[in-house]
Structures are given as structure tokens and as C-alpha cells.
Design a protein around this motif. Structure first.
Motif, mmCIF file in Angstrom:
data_model
loop_
_atom_site.group_PDB
_atom_site.id
_atom_site.type_symbol
_atom_site.label_atom_id
_atom_site.label_comp_id
_atom_site.label_asym_id
_atom_site.label_seq_id
_atom_site.Cartn_x
_atom_site.Cartn_y
_atom_site.Cartn_z
ATOM 1 N N GLU A 40 15.045 4.702 -23.816
ATOM 2 C CA GLU A 40 13.424 4.404 -24.042
ATOM 3 C C GLU A 40 13.433 3.165 -24.967
ATOM 4 O O GLU A 40 12.450 2.253 -24.603
ATOM 5 N N ALA A 41 14.228 2.792 -25.761
ATOM 6 C CA ALA A 41 14.044 1.733 -26.915
ATOM 7 C C ALA A 41 14.475 0.626 -25.862
ATOM 8 O O ALA A 41 13.825 -0.511 -25.951
ATOM 9 N N LEU A 42 15.786 0.489 -25.188
ATOM 10 C CA LEU A 42 15.747 -0.639 -24.225
ATOM 11 C C LEU A 42 14.984 -0.804 -23.238
ATOM 12 O O LEU A 42 14.714 -1.989 -23.154
ATOM 13 N N MET A 43 14.362 0.242 -22.587
ATOM 14 C CA MET A 43 12.917 -0.006 -21.794
ATOM 15 C C MET A 43 12.007 -0.571 -22.511
ATOM 16 O O MET A 43 11.199 -1.718 -21.936
ATOM 17 N N ALA A 69 21.095 -7.039 -14.093
ATOM 18 C CA ALA A 69 22.184 -6.236 -14.533
ATOM 19 C C ALA A 69 22.112 -5.275 -15.465
ATOM 20 O O ALA A 69 22.845 -4.212 -15.632
ATOM 21 N N VAL A 70 21.435 -5.767 -16.761
ATOM 22 C CA VAL A 70 21.474 -4.793 -17.839
ATOM 23 C C VAL A 70 20.604 -3.395 -17.388
ATOM 24 O O VAL A 70 20.915 -2.299 -17.553
ATOM 25 N N ALA A 74 21.753 0.472 -17.095
ATOM 26 C CA ALA A 74 21.094 1.632 -17.585
ATOM 27 C C ALA A 74 20.766 2.650 -16.489
ATOM 28 O O ALA A 74 20.542 3.832 -16.907
ATOM 29 N N GLY A 75 20.428 2.295 -15.466
ATOM 30 C CA GLY A 75 20.056 3.142 -14.106
ATOM 31 C C GLY A 75 21.355 3.922 -13.972
ATOM 32 O O GLY A 75 20.979 5.155 -13.652
ATOM 33 N N GLY A 94 12.398 4.182 -13.781
ATOM 34 C CA GLY A 94 12.174 2.924 -14.521
ATOM 35 C C GLY A 94 12.959 1.743 -14.407
ATOM 36 O O GLY A 94 12.501 0.794 -14.626
ATOM 37 N N THR A 95 14.157 2.183 -14.657
ATOM 38 C CA THR A 95 15.351 1.185 -14.746
ATOM 39 C C THR A 95 15.182 0.349 -13.117
ATOM 40 O O THR A 95 15.387 -0.580 -13.184
ATOM 41 N N ALA A 96 14.985 1.284 -12.362
ATOM 42 C CA ALA A 96 14.951 0.619 -10.872
ATOM 43 C C ALA A 96 13.832 -0.175 -10.869
ATOM 44 O O ALA A 96 14.038 -1.428 -10.128
#
Length: 183
Positions: A40-43, A69-70, A74-75, A94-96
Motif C-alpha cells: 500500500e505504501a508503494l501504491m 515494470a515496477v 508488485a502485481g 490496483g497494480t494492474a
């Protein structure tokens, strides 16, 4: 994304604050809280970076593939984690969505506004908007009882406050809706 400056900066601030709180949650004594908080922090920080108004900073051409890529990595992590906990399926969506937005931004050379070829709202954007709007509404409903229930208990640490974690997820969902609408 491509929102006007004032709402764009507000979105940057909300997403960055959410990312910062998620970093605090990574200090939780509960292992599952720590795992979820990292993604969630990355997002949150990724959304903040993508939301910087284009008039202030236009990322170099390599930035969008790097974002893709990142968030693809994460996905994959979210997909692997979904074996244990269905909540990670939301992280996967979310990552998608972040990969999708990065690809769309990379494919709009030199323009600050992506045109959808006059065909209206693209199917993927519409599906993501529908998902995140539903997620925001459901998260908002779930947030109300969480605040009342936690008031009766002891004083948990900052990383272990479920109502704050839900509020962060709600704010990121709202941010995702705003970013998808701005595309």
C-alpha cells in the motif's frame, strides 16, 4: 496524470500522506499488517508521483515503462500473496490499474491529454472505474462501524489501527477514481 493543477496537487498530497502512513504501518507487530502496508505504501507513493500535474513536471520518456515494470512486479507479488489472503486480489487490481495507466501515458507521445480516438471511454478504463467506485463505496460503509468498535478497545499503536488502515485504503481508492477520470 493530467488533472488541473490544484486538484492534481491535492491528489499528490493525499496519496503521499497515505503512502507515509503505510510506511508507519510497516512497524506493526502484526506480520500481515506489515506485508499489506508495504504494498500500500508503494501504491500511495506511486500514485502521488503519477499525479504530479503535467504542467509542473513532465516525466522523461523512460519513466512510464519504469512505472509499468515496477507495478507489474508488485502485481506478481500480489498474485503470489493472494494464495493466502483474498485482500491481495484488490492489490492485484490496483497494480494492474497502475500498469494500465502507465502504458496509456507512455503511448500518448508528447501530448498532455490522452485522446481515446473519439470512441468514448475505453472498456478497460470503464471497468476499472466501476471496480474502484464500488470499492470506494464499500470501503466507506465498512469504515463507519470500525471507528465505533475501536473506540471501545485499548489504545493500539499507529501501525495497528484498523480504522486508519481502512481510511488509507479508502483515500487510495478515491485517488484511483480521480486518476482514471483524468485520463
Amino acid at each position: 496524470m493530467h488533472a488541473p493543477a490544484s486538484p492534481g496537487w491535492l491528489l499528490v498530497a493525499v496519496c503521499a500522506a497515505t503512502g507515509a502512513y503505510c510506511l508507519l504501518r510497516m512497524r506493526s507487530g502484526v506480520e500481515e499488517q506489515r506485508r499489506a502496508a508495504g504494498g500500500e505504501a508503494l501504491m500511495g507513493f506511486g500514485m502521488a508521483a503519477m499525479a504530479v500535474p503535467a504542467g509542473v513536471f513532465t516525466p522523461p520518456a523512460w519513466a512510464w515503462p519504469a512505472y509499468a515494470a515496477v507495478f507489474a512486479a508488485a502485481g506478481l507479488r500480489a498474485l503470489w500473496a493472494a494464495r493466502r489472503d483474498a485482500h491481495h486480489l484488490h492489490h492485484l487490481v490496483g497494480t494492474a490499474a497502475m500498469v494500465y495507466m502507465a502504458v496509456v501515458m507512455a503511448s500518448s507521445p508528447g501530448s498532455h491529454h490522452h485522446e481515446h480516438g473519439g470512441s468514448g471511454l475505453p472498456l478497460v478504463t470503464g471497468a476499472l472505474l466501476l471496480y474502484f467506485t464500488g470499492y470506494v463505496l464499500l470501503s466507506g460503509v465498512r469504515l463507519v462501524p470500525a471507528g465505533a468498535a475501536s473506540a471501545a478497545g485499548g489504545a493500539p499503536g499507529w501501525g495497528d489501527r484498523p480504522e486508519l488502515a481502512r481510511a488509507c485504503r479508502l483515500s487510495m481508492g478515491i485517488g484511483m477514481v480521480a486518476m482514471l477520470l483524468a485520463m
